[in-house]
Design an enzyme around this catalytic site. Structure first.
Site, PDB file in Angstrom:
ATOM      1  N   SER A  53       0.848  -1.193   0.000  1.00 21.07           N
ATOM      2  CA  SER A  53       0.000   0.000   0.000  1.00 21.07           C
ATOM      3  C   SER A  53       0.887   1.249   0.000  1.00 21.07           C
ATOM      4  CB  SER A  53      -0.957  -0.040   1.201  1.00 21.07           C
ATOM      5  OG  SER A  53      -1.958   0.945   1.084  1.00 21.07           O
ATOM      6  N   GLU A 107      -2.038  -3.110  -7.585  1.00 24.09           N
ATOM      7  CA  GLU A 107      -3.207  -3.385  -6.748  1.00 24.09           C
ATOM      8  C   GLU A 107      -3.781  -2.047  -6.314  1.00 24.09           C
ATOM      9  OE1 GLU A 107      -3.713  -2.935  -3.234  1.00 24.09           O
ATOM     10  OE2 GLU A 107      -1.834  -1.848  -2.982  1.00 24.09           O
ATOM     11  N   HIS A 166      -5.256  -5.448  -0.868  1.00 27.69           N
ATOM     12  CA  HIS A 166      -6.032  -5.126   0.328  1.00 27.69           C
ATOM     13  C   HIS A 166      -7.149  -6.114   0.642  1.00 27.69           C
ATOM     14  CE1 HIS A 166      -3.971  -1.288  -0.342  1.00 27.69           C
ATOM     15  NE2 HIS A 166      -4.286  -0.966   0.905  1.00 27.69           N
TER      16      HIS A 166
END
Length: 331
Positions: A136, A231, A301
């Site tokens: 992330s 992602e 996630h």
């Protein structure tokens, strides 16, 4: 001296070749051994109130490792960040400089890692390499390490571990990666997959963070054979389309050998944009490339979020039976 000059001219190509080879090689930190110590820091957002650092310690110690928490890892004095920029940077630098620490794991993401880049000396890892772990927002640290040509681990962070007897394949994949046990990840067939086989160095992470690095020293480039991992979470699909447009118009997509598409979770505005799945937006950009593309890769996630080695040479194979991402054992 005049007799030495012709000899130096003859040797120059050899030295040039050595420099070229050195510039292309990635440094691989040593895998962990039982009894090693890992450092846990919070380079971005502060930890949720429910985070139980005692359980995090217990889980990692069950792997045969020791744990050091950064001084401000659980700091909650700031409105958003886990301490000031200077405090978070000092925690990270302390773990990088501590020779007893063999891996540095971000406890969570959020936002804020980019604010530390002017304050830390990641280049120390070229002298004393160790694994840096996270995903992330931690993508920004991975990009900086890629510029330094140091492998890192894109993987789950302790604030997201499952406890109370729940199975936790994501945490187990992190253990495997730290101990050098990750060799191949296999993925079920996906209707959007594009077949083929290709090799390159794995790069990438969170799509928004990747695009935010454009024009900075950490910008992701793909001059060498590259496999891109992406992602995303909680984004409007029109923004996904805009980011893919940017990737295409910058020429980065055309230089890729393969694309690995992880979880695109909690996407917003799909009805308004006229798509049922954000991956359909991505496929519209990757299909014309004629390269292998893997959809549904377990990273991001959503569980499972499996750990992978960034900077590592990988071979991606896609066919009717599914997909495989194989990690090279030697550089």
């Amino acid at each position: 001296m005049k007799h030495l000059f012709p000899i130096l001219l003859l040797l120059a190509p050899l030295f040039a070749g050595a420099r070229e080879s050195d510039s292309t090689a990635f440094i691989r930190p040593p895998y962990l051994q039982p009894g090693d110590t890992v450092g846990i820091v919070s380079p971005a957002g502060k930890l949720p109130l429910k985070t139980d650092t005692a359980k995090i310690r217990e889980r990692i110690e069950s792997w045969g490792l020791h744990v050091k928490f950064g001084a401000h890892c659980a700091d909650r004095e700031q409105p958003y960040f886990a301490g000031t920029d200077e405090q978070r940077a000092a925690d990270l630098q302390a773990m990088l400089d501590d020779e007893s620490v063999k891996a540095v794991i971000a406890c969570r993401g959020g936002y804020g890692s980019v604010r530390l880049l002017p304050l830390v000396n990641l280049a120390r890892l070229r002298e004393h390499p160790k694994w840096v772990v996270g995903f992330s927002d931690i993508t920004m640290l991975h990009l900086a390490l890629r510029k330094l040509r140091i492998e890192s681990i894109h993987g789950p962070m302790p604030a997201g571990f499952h406890f109370d007897g729940e199975e936790d394949p994501s945490a187990e994949s992190l253990r495997q990666a730290l101990f050098g046990e990750t060799v191949c990840i296999e993925v079920e067939p996906h209707p959007l997959n594009q077949p083929g086989t290709a090799s390159g160095r794995l790069a990438g992470g969170n799509l928004t963070v990747l695009r935010s690095a454009d024009g900075t020293p950490e910008e992701l480039t793909a001059e060498e054979p590259t496999v891109l991992l992406i992602e995303e979470v909680g984004e409007f699909v029109y923004r996904i389309d805009r980011m893919m447009q940017s990737l295409r118009r910058s020429g980065k997509l055309e230089n890729l050998r393969a694309v690995v598409v992880g979880h695109f979770s909690e996407m917003l505005g799909m009805d308004k944009f006229g798509v049922a799945d954000a991956c359909a937006v991505i496929s519209a950009y990757t299909r014309p490339l004629g390269i292998p593309v893997v959809f549904g890769f377990p990273a991001g996630h959503t569980d499972p979020n499996l750990a992978v080695y960034l900077g590592r040479r990988v071979t991606v194979g896609v066919d009717d039976t599914g997909a495989r991402v194989e990690f090279a054992r030697e550089d």
